[in-house]
Design a protein around this motif. Structure first.
Motif, PDB file in Angstrom:
ATOM      1  N   VAL A  98      13.324  23.625  -9.874  1.00 44.58           N
ATOM      2  CA  VAL A  98      12.272  24.175 -10.733  1.00 44.58           C
ATOM      3  C   VAL A  98      11.540  23.046 -11.462  1.00 44.58           C
ATOM      4  O   VAL A  98      10.319  23.060 -11.592  1.00 44.58           O
ATOM      5  N   GLY A  99      12.287  22.053 -11.917  1.00 44.15           N
ATOM      6  CA  GLY A  99      11.658  20.906 -12.595  1.00 44.15           C
ATOM      7  C   GLY A  99      10.629  20.241 -11.704  1.00 44.15           C
ATOM      8  O   GLY A  99       9.613  19.738 -12.170  1.00 44.15           O
ATOM      9  N   PHE A 100      10.906  20.272 -10.415  1.00 42.82           N
ATOM     10  CA  PHE A 100       9.992  19.607  -9.501  1.00 42.82           C
ATOM     11  C   PHE A 100       8.813  20.474  -9.072  1.00 42.82           C
ATOM     12  O   PHE A 100       7.962  20.021  -8.322  1.00 42.82           O
ATOM     13  N   LEU A 105       3.588  19.874  -7.031  1.00 37.62           N
ATOM     14  CA  LEU A 105       2.181  20.259  -6.885  1.00 37.62           C
ATOM     15  C   LEU A 105       1.275  19.040  -7.113  1.00 37.62           C
ATOM     16  O   LEU A 105       0.264  18.864  -6.441  1.00 37.62           O
ATOM     17  N   ARG A 106       1.668  18.208  -8.062  1.00 39.49           N
ATOM     18  CA  ARG A 106       0.884  16.991  -8.310  1.00 39.49           C
ATOM     19  C   ARG A 106       0.884  16.101  -7.069  1.00 39.49           C
ATOM     20  O   ARG A 106      -0.149  15.561  -6.675  1.00 39.49           O
ATOM     21  N   SER A 107       2.054  15.962  -6.446  1.00 42.91           N
ATOM     22  CA  SER A 107       2.134  15.111  -5.250  1.00 42.91           C
ATOM     23  C   SER A 107       1.405  15.737  -4.082  1.00 42.91           C
ATOM     24  O   SER A 107       0.668  15.073  -3.363  1.00 42.91           O
ATOM     25  N   VAL A 115      -4.278  13.355 -17.201  1.00 44.39           N
ATOM     26  CA  VAL A 115      -5.156  13.000 -18.322  1.00 44.39           C
ATOM     27  C   VAL A 115      -4.705  13.757 -19.562  1.00 44.39           C
ATOM     28  O   VAL A 115      -4.759  14.996 -19.597  1.00 44.39           O
ATOM     29  N   ARG A 116      -4.241  13.025 -20.572  1.00 43.56           N
ATOM     30  CA  ARG A 116      -3.630  13.675 -21.741  1.00 43.56           C
ATOM     31  C   ARG A 116      -4.233  13.161 -23.054  1.00 43.56           C
ATOM     32  O   ARG A 116      -3.800  12.142 -23.577  1.00 43.56           O
ATOM     33  N   PRO A 117      -5.221  13.868 -23.549  1.00 42.14           N
ATOM     34  CA  PRO A 117      -5.880  13.420 -24.778  1.00 42.14           C
ATOM     35  C   PRO A 117      -4.974  13.552 -26.007  1.00 42.14           C
ATOM     36  O   PRO A 117      -4.163  14.469 -26.092  1.00 42.14           O
ATOM     37  N   ILE A 141      -3.610   8.085 -19.801  1.00 39.09           N
ATOM     38  CA  ILE A 141      -3.716   8.349 -18.369  1.00 39.09           C
ATOM     39  C   ILE A 141      -2.351   8.011 -17.781  1.00 39.09           C
ATOM     40  O   ILE A 141      -1.968   6.848 -17.674  1.00 39.09           O
ATOM     41  N   ARG A 142      -1.639   9.070 -17.456  1.00 38.70           N
ATOM     42  CA  ARG A 142      -0.289   8.919 -16.913  1.00 38.70           C
ATOM     43  C   ARG A 142      -0.387   8.886 -15.386  1.00 38.70           C
ATOM     44  O   ARG A 142      -0.889   9.840 -14.791  1.00 38.70           O
ATOM     45  N   GLU A 143       0.096   7.820 -14.779  1.00 40.98           N
ATOM     46  CA  GLU A 143       0.126   7.793 -13.311  1.00 40.98           C
ATOM     47  C   GLU A 143       1.008   8.961 -12.896  1.00 40.98           C
ATOM     48  O   GLU A 143       2.057   9.196 -13.476  1.00 40.98           O
ATOM     49  N   GLY A 270       4.545   7.616 -19.257  1.00 41.38           N
ATOM     50  CA  GLY A 270       3.479   8.549 -19.613  1.00 41.38           C
ATOM     51  C   GLY A 270       4.053   9.873 -20.080  1.00 41.38           C
ATOM     52  O   GLY A 270       3.546  10.500 -21.018  1.00 41.38           O
ATOM     53  N   ASP A 271       5.131  10.300 -19.440  1.00 43.41           N
ATOM     54  CA  ASP A 271       5.787  11.544 -19.844  1.00 43.41           C
ATOM     55  C   ASP A 271       6.288  11.405 -21.276  1.00 43.41           C
ATOM     56  O   ASP A 271       6.055  12.272 -22.126  1.00 43.41           O
ATOM     57  N   ILE A 272       6.934  10.299 -21.550  1.00 44.43           N
ATOM     58  CA  ILE A 272       7.549  10.113 -22.880  1.00 44.43           C
ATOM     59  C   ILE A 272       6.481   9.948 -23.969  1.00 44.43           C
ATOM     60  O   ILE A 272       6.521  10.621 -24.997  1.00 44.43           O
TER      61      ILE A 272
HETATM   62  C1  IPM Z   1       5.386  17.184 -18.368  1.00 40.22           C
HETATM   63  C2  IPM Z   1       6.749  17.778 -18.135  1.00 40.22           C
HETATM   64  C3  IPM Z   1       7.111  17.637 -16.672  1.00 40.22           C
HETATM   65  C4  IPM Z   1       7.076  16.167 -16.319  1.00 40.22           C
HETATM   66  C5  IPM Z   1       8.447  18.288 -16.253  1.00 40.22           C
HETATM   67  C6  IPM Z   1       8.483  19.750 -16.564  1.00 40.22           C
HETATM   68  C7  IPM Z   1       8.760  18.049 -14.813  1.00 40.22           C
HETATM   69  O1  IPM Z   1       7.684  17.185 -18.972  1.00 40.22           O
HETATM   70  O2  IPM Z   1       4.422  17.683 -17.759  1.00 40.22           O
HETATM   71  O3  IPM Z   1       5.264  16.240 -19.131  1.00 40.22           O
HETATM   72  O4  IPM Z   1       8.042  15.433 -16.560  1.00 40.22           O
HETATM   73  O5  IPM Z   1       6.056  15.718 -15.826  1.00 40.22           O
END
Ligand code: IPM
Ligand code: MN
Length: 388
Positions: A98-100, A105-107, A115-117, A141-143, A270-272
């Motif tokens: 589910v996490g993937f 979908l992105r891949s 893009v995260r303002p 801009i998260r790769e 970028g996620d963090i």
């Molecule tokens: C995000 C989320 C996702 C990610 C998870 C749900 C896979 O944390 O969109 O930031 O890590 O990209």
């Protein structure tokens, strides 16, 4: 002559937890912008997608059968609510699946830029003291297709190089492989520089600036990322090339967020830092995101499914609403359609107007309005904005 609106197909995916509450509000705002801007939108679904569907279908599938590969390539844009349920966490394999879902979908669609303002909006308080709207306005801009999340594909199954390794019948060690390619680095870095050119610079000095942040010198992939950055930056002499190690960036983002205009970084960082930025802008409930590639895009909120507040009608729908605004603008650019561009911008403006008035506010930003009241207020504002 009557204006003949071009038809656009938008696919909605629901998700889990608060998704059931925020997705309808996002659709409400989408419909309001359709009406106000004379658009012709075919909204498909929203179809179930995520952990709940996985359980409801007795673990046969994570998404509705109508979500086919043909469909996701055919539509003009996609939006989805957050996915994930705590009950899945006990099951490593299911949780992974589910996490993937969003990652896959992105891949699958090759949406290489997330893009995260991060913008401090009127009427919203940042936990950083003395910051006013206008002081904080940068975009991460998260790769989005490489690094630790490189080889997931949605429809082809999950293929990965790492794995869990057993000894004496027990999982004894686990390995993940981080991947960076020059093509993957360069295209997302170029996206960041192009975006900086369309913006008006960093709040502190109005200089156009792209910050490269990762851990070059220590990790090989990150060193490749930085080299790619230097190469691309040389083609943009009008934009300042700025550098920060990722640990240092986390420090400086708190100490002087006004220095940042566009920040480009490998996937996991970028996620963090997206969540860090969610806090900086006052709430994760305001953190929008658009997964964008050259041909496709999908809008999603940066936050998760927030099971702790699900079902209470208190979740802030603004993150997803803003993401949908970004999607409309993206489609407008792609198809060169001014009405769509204007509709996308009006969603952003409507959110600022509602927040600035401060009458309707969800609990995460200090109010007591319901999810539905927030959605209604934004939709109302979109309807009252005028075409210029
Ligand atoms: C995000 C989320 C996702 C990610 C998870 C749900 C896979 O944390 O969109 O930031 O890590 O990209
Ligand atoms: Mn995240």
């Amino acid at each position: 002559m009557a204006y003949l609106a071009r038809k656009y197909k938008i696919l909605g995916l629901i998700g889990d937890g608060i998704a059931e509450e925020i997705v309808p509000e996002a659709v409400r705002v989408l419909r309001a912008s359709e009406e106000a801007y004379g658009l012709n939108l075919e909204v498909i679904g929203p179809h179930p997608f995520g952990a709940k569907y996985w359980l409801d279908s007795s673990r046969k599938a994570s998404w509705h059968p109508e979500i086919t590969r043909e469909l996701i390539y055919d539509v003009d844009g996609i939006f989805k609510g957050p996915v994930g349920l705590p009950s899945l966490l006990e099951d490593v394999k299911l949780n992974y699946e589910v996490g993937f879902l969003p990652v896959g979908l992105r891949s699958e669609l090759d949406l290489y830029a997330n893009v995260r303002p991060c913008k401090l909006r009127p009427g919203v308080k940042s936990p950083l003291v003395d910051k006013e709207p206008g002081d904080i306005d940068f975009v991460i801009i998260r790769e989005n297709t490489e690094h630790c999340l490189a080889e997931a594909t949605h429809f082809g199954g999950i293929r990965d190089i790492g794995g869990y390794f057993e000894r004496a019948g027990k999982v004894d060690f686990a390995a993940d492989v981080y991947i960076q390619t020059s093509k993957g680095c360069e295209r997302v870095i170029q996206y960041a520089f192009d975006l900086s050119r369309r913006r008006s610079g960093a709040p502190n000095d109005r200089k156009r600036r792209v910050t490269c942040t990762c851990k070059w010198g220590l990790l090989r992939g990150d060193t490749l990322f930085k080299r790619s950055f230097e190469k691309v930056a040389a083609r943009y002499p009008d934009v300042e090339a700025d550098y920060a190690w990722i640990d240092g960036w986390a420090y400086w983002a708190i100490m002087r967020p006004e220095h940042y205009d566009v920040v480009v970084t490998p996937n996991q960082y970028g996620d963090i830092i997206s969540d860090l930025s969610g806090a900086i802008q006052g709430s994760m409930g305001l953190a929008a995101a658009l997964n964008a590639g050259d041909e496709h895009a999908f809008a999603e909120a940066t936050h998760g499914s927030a099971p702790d507040i699900a079902g209470k009608n208190i979740a802030n729908p603004i993150s997803l609403i803003l993401s949908i605004g970004m999607l409309l603008e993206w489609i407008g650019e792609k198809r060169d359609d001014d009405r769509l561009r204007a509709a996308g911008k009006s969603i952003n403006m409507a959110v600022d107007a509602v927040l600035g008035e401060g009458k309707v506010r969800s609990p995460d930003i200090g109010g007591s309005s319901t999810t539905e009241q927030v959605g209604n207020a934004v939709a109302q504002k979109v309807r009252s904005t005028e075409l210029d």
